[in-house]
Design a protein around this motif. Structure first.
Motif, PDB file in Angstrom:
ATOM      1  N   GLN A   1       0.825  -1.208   0.000  1.00  0.00           N
ATOM      2  CA  GLN A   1       0.000   0.000   0.000  1.00  0.00           C
ATOM      3  C   GLN A   1       0.856   1.254   0.000  1.00  0.00           C
ATOM      4  OE1 GLN A   1      -2.436  -0.652   3.454  1.00  0.00           O
ATOM      5  NE2 GLN A   1      -3.745  -2.138   2.402  1.00  0.00           N
ATOM      6  N   LYS A   2       1.956   1.223   0.719  1.00  0.00           N
ATOM      7  CA  LYS A   2       2.823   2.400   0.804  1.00  0.00           C
ATOM      8  C   LYS A   2       3.296   2.861  -0.562  1.00  0.00           C
ATOM      9  CE  LYS A   2       6.903   4.359   2.945  1.00  0.00           C
ATOM     10  NZ  LYS A   2       7.329   5.071   1.764  1.00  0.00           N
ATOM     11  N   ILE A   3       3.620   1.907  -1.452  1.00  0.00           N
ATOM     12  CA  ILE A   3       4.125   2.291  -2.774  1.00  0.00           C
ATOM     13  C   ILE A   3       3.092   2.073  -3.882  1.00  0.00           C
ATOM     14  CG2 ILE A   3       6.514   1.929  -2.079  1.00  0.00           C
ATOM     15  CD1 ILE A   3       6.496  -0.654  -3.806  1.00  0.00           C
ATOM     16  N   GLY A   4       1.863   1.698  -3.506  1.00  0.00           N
ATOM     17  CA  GLY A   4       0.794   1.513  -4.482  1.00  0.00           C
ATOM     18  C   GLY A   4       0.983   0.303  -5.374  1.00  0.00           C
ATOM     19  N   LEU A   5       1.655  -0.717  -4.862  1.00  0.00           N
ATOM     20  CA  LEU A   5       1.969  -1.907  -5.639  1.00  0.00           C
ATOM     21  C   LEU A   5       0.759  -2.810  -5.755  1.00  0.00           C
ATOM     22  CD1 LEU A   5       4.546  -3.022  -6.983  1.00  0.00           C
ATOM     23  CD2 LEU A   5       4.932  -4.342  -4.919  1.00  0.00           C
ATOM     24  N   GLU A   6       0.446  -3.194  -7.000  1.00  0.00           N
ATOM     25  CA  GLU A   6      -0.701  -4.068  -7.210  1.00  0.00           C
ATOM     26  C   GLU A   6      -0.297  -5.289  -8.015  1.00  0.00           C
ATOM     27  OE1 GLU A   6      -3.539  -1.329  -8.838  1.00  0.00           O
ATOM     28  OE2 GLU A   6      -3.971  -0.462  -6.882  1.00  0.00           O
ATOM     29  N   GLY A   7      -0.598  -5.325  -9.290  1.00  0.00           N
ATOM     30  CA  GLY A   7      -0.407  -6.535 -10.085  1.00  0.00           C
ATOM     31  C   GLY A   7       0.988  -6.798 -10.593  1.00  0.00           C
ATOM     32  N   GLU A   8       1.845  -5.781 -10.618  1.00  0.00           N
ATOM     33  CA  GLU A   8       3.183  -5.959 -11.167  1.00  0.00           C
ATOM     34  C   GLU A   8       4.183  -5.114 -10.390  1.00  0.00           C
ATOM     35  OE1 GLU A   8       4.744  -6.474 -15.614  1.00  0.00           O
ATOM     36  OE2 GLU A   8       4.156  -4.409 -15.173  1.00  0.00           O
ATOM     37  N   ALA A   9       5.392  -5.667 -10.242  1.00  0.00           N
ATOM     38  CA  ALA A   9       6.479  -4.962  -9.563  1.00  0.00           C
ATOM     39  C   ALA A   9       7.645  -4.806 -10.529  1.00  0.00           C
ATOM     40  CB  ALA A   9       6.934  -5.739  -8.335  1.00  0.00           C
ATOM     41  N   PHE A  10       8.338  -3.697 -10.410  1.00  0.00           N
ATOM     42  CA  PHE A  10       9.535  -3.448 -11.198  1.00  0.00           C
ATOM     43  C   PHE A  10      10.736  -3.517 -10.258  1.00  0.00           C
ATOM     44  CE2 PHE A  10      12.679  -0.343 -12.879  1.00  0.00           C
ATOM     45  CZ  PHE A  10      13.007  -1.027 -14.042  1.00  0.00           C
TER      46      PHE A  10
END
Length: 168
Positions: free
Chosen positions: A111-120
């Motif tokens: 949630q802190k970085i708005g991460l949902e379906g994909e990460a870089f």
């Protein structure tokens, strides 16, 4: 010399926050964990930091121990030490790679970085960073391109290495 993280990649994040770590990154985590042996999962520390940090920074155990030693060398009670302890000790998450080569990122960190379906994932020497892909493109990639655009066409960034050694 400590092995370094190199490269970048995109990985799916499932509903439980599980994300595969690039295989080459796992080898560096293993090499940077003094307690790791075959059959064990390497440990690492994820520093999420304050409200201005829009990514997760993942440290090998050796890299975070180096940071810890530098913090401990500061005068006890100094504002610098207190703030660095808060940023690197308090706002961090010790974890390990699971048996399948994945990290489980808690909901709070996603949630802190708005991460949902994909990460870089992108290497940063003795650490690597995990970003929401769109945020990375908007913030970091744009900064790099802007910096490069201000330089002459024939500019060679390796010149900065000479400056680091006191040459040039």
């Amino acid at each position: 010399m400590t092995r370094r993280f190199r490269g970048e990649s995109h990985h799916k994040v499932d509903a439980k926050g599980r994300v595969s770590i690039p295989a080459s990154f796992r080898r560096v985590l293993e090499a940077g964990d003094p307690e790791w042996t075959d059959g064990l999962n390497p440990n690492l520390v994820i520093v999420y930091g304050d409200h201005r940090r829009h990514y997760l920074e993942c440290y090998t155990m050796e890299a975070i121990e180096e940071v810890d030693a530098q913090i401990a060398a500061l005068p006890r009670g100094s504002m610098e030490r207190k703030m660095l302890q808060r940023l690197f000790h308090g706002q961090s998450f010790p974890t390990n790679v699971d048996e399948t080569g994945r990290l489980v990122l808690p909901a709070k960190l996603r949630q802190k970085i708005g991460l949902e379906g994909e990460a870089f994932f992108i290497a940063a020497g003795d650490t690597f960073q995990i970003w929401k892909p769109e945020t990375y493109e908007e913030e970091e990639l744009a900064k790099t391109e802007e910096w490069l655009d201000e330089l002459p066409e024939d500019f060679d960034p390796l010149i900065y290495l000479d400056k680091a050694r006191g040459e040039g």
